[in-house]
Scaffold this active site. Structure first.
Site, PDB file in Angstrom:
ATOM      1  N   GLU A 272       0.845  -1.203   0.000  1.00  0.00           N
ATOM      2  CA  GLU A 272       0.000   0.000   0.000  1.00  0.00           C
ATOM      3  C   GLU A 272       0.878   1.250   0.000  1.00  0.00           C
ATOM      4  OE1 GLU A 272      -3.192  -0.065  -0.592  1.00  0.00           O
ATOM      5  OE2 GLU A 272      -3.099  -2.252  -0.571  1.00  0.00           O
ATOM      6  N   TRP A 275       1.643   1.871  -3.444  1.00  0.00           N
ATOM      7  CA  TRP A 275       0.669   2.646  -4.220  1.00  0.00           C
ATOM      8  C   TRP A 275       0.920   4.136  -4.068  1.00  0.00           C
ATOM      9  CZ3 TRP A 275      -2.476   1.325  -8.089  1.00  0.00           C
ATOM     10  CH2 TRP A 275      -2.784  -0.029  -8.257  1.00  0.00           C
ATOM     11  N   TRP A 303     -19.679  13.799 -20.794  1.00  0.00           N
ATOM     12  CA  TRP A 303     -20.237  14.215 -19.503  1.00  0.00           C
ATOM     13  C   TRP A 303     -21.505  15.024 -19.769  1.00  0.00           C
ATOM     14  CZ3 TRP A 303     -17.902  11.779 -15.743  1.00  0.00           C
ATOM     15  CH2 TRP A 303     -16.538  11.508 -15.805  1.00  0.00           C
ATOM     16  N   ASN A 339     -10.618   3.682   2.748  1.00  0.00           N
ATOM     17  CA  ASN A 339     -10.272   3.523   1.325  1.00  0.00           C
ATOM     18  C   ASN A 339     -11.362   2.830   0.504  1.00  0.00           C
ATOM     19  OD1 ASN A 339      -8.393   3.558  -0.974  1.00  0.00           O
ATOM     20  ND2 ASN A 339      -8.481   1.325  -0.695  1.00  0.00           N
ATOM     21  N   TRP A 357     -14.876  13.478 -12.845  1.00  0.00           N
ATOM     22  CA  TRP A 357     -14.050  13.107 -11.691  1.00  0.00           C
ATOM     23  C   TRP A 357     -13.345  14.315 -11.084  1.00  0.00           C
ATOM     24  CZ3 TRP A 357      -8.852  14.176 -12.010  1.00  0.00           C
ATOM     25  CH2 TRP A 357      -8.291  14.276 -13.284  1.00  0.00           C
ATOM     26  N   TRP A 380      -8.563   9.252  -8.114  1.00  0.00           N
ATOM     27  CA  TRP A 380      -9.788   9.643  -8.828  1.00  0.00           C
ATOM     28  C   TRP A 380      -9.732   9.158 -10.275  1.00  0.00           C
ATOM     29  CZ3 TRP A 380     -14.549  11.113  -7.608  1.00  0.00           C
ATOM     30  CH2 TRP A 380     -14.774  11.493  -6.285  1.00  0.00           C
TER      31      TRP A 380
HETATM   32  C1  LIG Z   1     -10.930   8.638  -4.698  1.00  0.00           C
HETATM   33  C2  LIG Z   1      -9.757   8.420  -3.770  1.00  0.00           C
HETATM   34  C3  LIG Z   1      -8.996   9.511  -3.327  1.00  0.00           C
HETATM   35  C4  LIG Z   1      -7.898   9.312  -2.485  1.00  0.00           C
HETATM   36  N1  LIG Z   1      -7.171  10.413  -2.058  1.00  0.00           N
HETATM   37  C5  LIG Z   1      -6.084  10.235  -1.273  1.00  0.00           C
HETATM   38  C6  LIG Z   1      -5.301  11.338  -0.838  1.00  0.00           C
HETATM   39  O1  LIG Z   1      -5.562  12.496  -1.183  1.00  0.00           O
HETATM   40  N2  LIG Z   1      -4.245  11.092  -0.007  1.00  0.00           N
HETATM   41  C7  LIG Z   1      -3.902   9.839   0.377  1.00  0.00           C
HETATM   42  O2  LIG Z   1      -2.926   9.676   1.123  1.00  0.00           O
HETATM   43  N3  LIG Z   1      -4.605   8.771  -0.048  1.00  0.00           N
HETATM   44  C8  LIG Z   1      -5.675   8.929  -0.854  1.00  0.00           C
HETATM   45  N4  LIG Z   1      -6.403   7.842  -1.254  1.00  0.00           N
HETATM   46  C9  LIG Z   1      -5.889   6.487  -0.945  1.00  0.00           C
HETATM   47  C10 LIG Z   1      -6.388   5.802   0.338  1.00  0.00           C
HETATM   48  O3  LIG Z   1      -7.781   5.843   0.389  1.00  0.00           O
HETATM   49  C11 LIG Z   1      -5.803   6.390   1.603  1.00  0.00           C
HETATM   50  O4  LIG Z   1      -4.402   6.497   1.496  1.00  0.00           O
HETATM   51  C12 LIG Z   1      -6.133   5.470   2.807  1.00  0.00           C
HETATM   52  O5  LIG Z   1      -7.515   5.362   2.952  1.00  0.00           O
HETATM   53  C13 LIG Z   1      -5.515   6.048   4.054  1.00  0.00           C
HETATM   54  O6  LIG Z   1      -5.847   5.275   5.165  1.00  0.00           O
HETATM   55  P1  LIG Z   1      -4.717   4.516   5.983  1.00  0.00           P
HETATM   56  O7  LIG Z   1      -3.590   5.461   6.239  1.00  0.00           O
HETATM   57  O8  LIG Z   1      -5.373   3.903   7.150  1.00  0.00           O
HETATM   58  O9  LIG Z   1      -4.252   3.443   4.904  1.00  0.00           O
HETATM   59  P2  LIG Z   1      -3.487   2.046   5.052  1.00  0.00           P
HETATM   60  O10 LIG Z   1      -4.345   1.004   4.462  1.00  0.00           O
HETATM   61  O11 LIG Z   1      -2.990   1.837   6.418  1.00  0.00           O
HETATM   62  O12 LIG Z   1      -2.255   2.231   4.046  1.00  0.00           O
HETATM   63  C14 LIG Z   1      -0.981   2.699   4.449  1.00  0.00           C
HETATM   64  C15 LIG Z   1      -0.562   3.884   3.611  1.00  0.00           C
HETATM   65  O13 LIG Z   1      -0.443   3.502   2.247  1.00  0.00           O
HETATM   66  C16 LIG Z   1      -0.821   4.594   1.411  1.00  0.00           C
HETATM   67  N5  LIG Z   1      -1.941   4.185   0.562  1.00  0.00           N
HETATM   68  C17 LIG Z   1      -2.864   3.231   0.810  1.00  0.00           C
HETATM   69  N6  LIG Z   1      -3.717   3.101  -0.230  1.00  0.00           N
HETATM   70  C18 LIG Z   1      -3.309   3.993  -1.164  1.00  0.00           C
HETATM   71  C19 LIG Z   1      -3.774   4.341  -2.461  1.00  0.00           C
HETATM   72  N7  LIG Z   1      -4.836   3.745  -3.040  1.00  0.00           N
HETATM   73  N8  LIG Z   1      -3.119   5.330  -3.125  1.00  0.00           N
HETATM   74  C20 LIG Z   1      -2.055   5.961  -2.590  1.00  0.00           C
HETATM   75  N9  LIG Z   1      -1.570   5.650  -1.370  1.00  0.00           N
HETATM   76  C21 LIG Z   1      -2.186   4.691  -0.667  1.00  0.00           C
HETATM   77  C22 LIG Z   1      -1.241   5.735   2.321  1.00  0.00           C
HETATM   78  O14 LIG Z   1      -0.122   6.601   2.486  1.00  0.00           O
HETATM   79  C23 LIG Z   1      -1.579   5.022   3.618  1.00  0.00           C
HETATM   80  O15 LIG Z   1      -1.426   5.830   4.758  1.00  0.00           O
HETATM   81  C24 LIG Z   1      -7.528   8.008  -2.087  1.00  0.00           C
HETATM   82  C25 LIG Z   1      -8.311   6.915  -2.535  1.00  0.00           C
HETATM   83  C26 LIG Z   1      -9.400   7.128  -3.352  1.00  0.00           C
HETATM   84  C27 LIG Z   1     -10.193   5.933  -3.830  1.00  0.00           C
END
Ligand SMILES: Cc1cc2nc3c(=O)[nH]c(=O)nc-3n(C[C@H](O)[C@H](O)[C@H](O)COP(=O)(O)OP(=O)(O)OC[C@H]3O[C@@H](n4cnc5c(N)ncnc54)[C@H](O)[C@@H]3O)c2cc1C
Length: 450
Positions: A272, A275, A303, A339, A357, A380
């Protein structure tokens, strides 16, 4: 005569594992910490409201921590290139150090400053600190960048391992004379009329110590359940580190090494973080990520005219779709959304409501405390189908099935949208089935266009 070292803090509001700060301390001259609120340089995206709230508190925490060790944090506002140059002259600085940023506008400012300050005879150095792998070092066999996650991450894992985190300096020598500084309160980063930040205050304590504490608690209590329960929004097992990483209160190197040192099988969690790296890799190579479809054929997407009342209903958690409304309420109260629910709420906006979006990205940008210039537009575009390694266009999340699968006891919905249990919920603003087939028709039009 001393020649102080300036540490220009940006997205790295921490003392531990901060290579720029470490270099300044090692240089042996007094250290001046600087933060610049830059709302004027071209190419810099203005912060959203929730991000401004976080920034205020994180800066207050950083200033306290620097002070406790003998250092200072100077706050100045204005176009960064001018402010940093003036600050260097003001402090009689001999060196300026910072950790790298990866957006186009930011890199331009930093590169210009670097050459100008060097011409003036200052030592200027920048460091990799906020990503595990610098975006330009991850390349395909053909020397190009990646557009698919799995080979990207495999390539990362074949690069030299991320370096070990640097310890935080115990003592910092401040300058003899404190350079003039703005007052944090004068920046008006906190909302006042109205003060909508009550939910944020309840949910978070910004700053490095709380970030480090959360990392420790996650590794101790939640990591073991992460693989099985991470998709369930009520489980609370994810790390909640996203704002910490966004603001650099905890470095990815620290997360990486502390996770590995548990000895647990943490491949899923670490991927993650992968990502996040991939989103920044994508932004580095596509600086217009928040504005332009990565797959240009989506430019032809039909759109319909924006339906402002539907957009408003989505923003306010009044769509009549329980999981979507719960997610939008969680976002409004806490500045984050789980997420899985982010994916469902985003899919609902783009596919069921056929709203561009970019409108959703802007709302998240304004309301997320982890709003990140790469991850937000990247995800997005992923949901919309226009992005790198994106969800296929025909994947239209059904919010009801998603709720049954990931919130089977309705815990998440009853927490964030209790109206559904009490019978005072809004009527659905659209029919899920009909809008699904409308979306498939629209997507059919761009499927083969290029
Ligand atoms: C539409 C949309 C918009 C999002 N916008 C953001 C945003 O602005 N900032 C953001 O940090 N994340 C974003 N995310 C990704 C993700 O939802 C969050 O990082 C996550 O929910 C954070 O929770 P956590 O720290 O408990 O994640 P955990 O599951 O604990 O993951 C650990 C770390 O991995 C990274 N991570 C995890 N999933 C993703 C992902 N899909 N993309 C990028 N990094 C990821 C984050 O830094 C996160 O803190 C977005 C997802 C979606 C679907």
């Amino acid at each position: 005569m001393t020649s102080p070292s300036i540490v220009w803090f940006r997205d790295d509001l921490r003392l531990a594992d901060n290579p720029a700060l470490r270099a300044a301390v090692d240089r042996g001259e007094p250290v001046v910490g600087l933060y610049v609120l830059d709302e004027r340089s071209p190419g810099i995206r203005a912060l959203g409201g929730a991000a401004r709230w976080w920034l205020h508190h994180s800066l207050a925490s950083l200033a306290d921590r620097l002070r406790e060790r003998g250092g200072v944090l100077v706050l100045r506002r204005g176009p960064a290139a001018e402010v940093v140059t003036a600050m260097a002259a003001d402090a009689g600085a001999g060196a300026v150090f910072w950790n790298r940023r990866y957006g186009d506008g930011e890199r331009e400012i930093d590169a210009g400053l670097k050459s100008r300050l060097r011409e003036d005879g200052l030592e200027v150095r920048s460091f990799g600190a906020n990503l595990l792998f610098e975006p330009w070092t991850v390349q395909t066999g053909q020397g190009t960048h990646f557009s698919v996650f799995t080979p990207f991450w495999r390539a990362c894992l074949h690069l030299p391992a991320p370096r070990r985190p640097l310890p935080e300096p115990r003592e910092i020598t401040g300058p003899g004379r404190h350079p003039s500084s703005d007052d944090l309160a004068d920046w008006a980063l906190l909302p006042t009329s109205p003060d909508w930040a009550g939910g944020l205050r309840e949910a978070w304590q910004p700053g490095e110590p709380a970030g480090r504490a959360r990392l420790g608690a996650f590794l101790r209590d939640d990591l073991a359940d992460y693989d099985t329960a991470r998709d369930e929004p009520a489980s609370g097992v994810t790390s909640a580190l996203s704002p910490r990483l966004r603001w650099g209160e905890v470095s990815p190197h620290t997360v990486w090494h502390e996770t590995l040192s548990t000895g647990a099988d943490a491949g899923r969690f670490l991927s993650e973080l992968g990502w996040r790296e991939f989103a920044w890799h994508t932004l580095f190579h596509h600086p217009d990520l928040a504005a332009v479809n990565l797959r240009r054929r989506f430019d032809a997407f039909p759109w319909p005219r924006l339906h402002p009342a539907q957009l408003r209903a989505w923003q306010r958690g009044r769509t009549g779709v329980p999981l979507v409304d719960a997610g939008m309420n969680e976002l409004w109260r806490t500045g984050v959304m789980h997420n899985r629910v982010r994916m469902v709420a985003a899919s609902f906006l783009v596919k069921n409501l056929l709203i561009d979006w970019r409108r959703g990205e802007e709302w998240f940008w304004d309301t997320l405390v982890d709003a990140d210039a790469a991850s937000n537009p990247f995800n997005w575009q992923w949901v919309a189908g226009s992005g790198a390694d994106a969800a296929p266009y025909f994947r239209i999340f059904n919010p009801e099935t998603q709720a049954t699968r990931f919130d089977p006891h309705g815990e998440y919905v009853s927490r964030w949208a209790p109206g559904y249990a009490h019978g005072d919920a809004p009527e659905p603003i659209v029919d899920l089935k009909a809008t699904r087939s409308r979306a498939l028709d629209a997507y059919e039009k761009v499927k083969n266009a290029d």
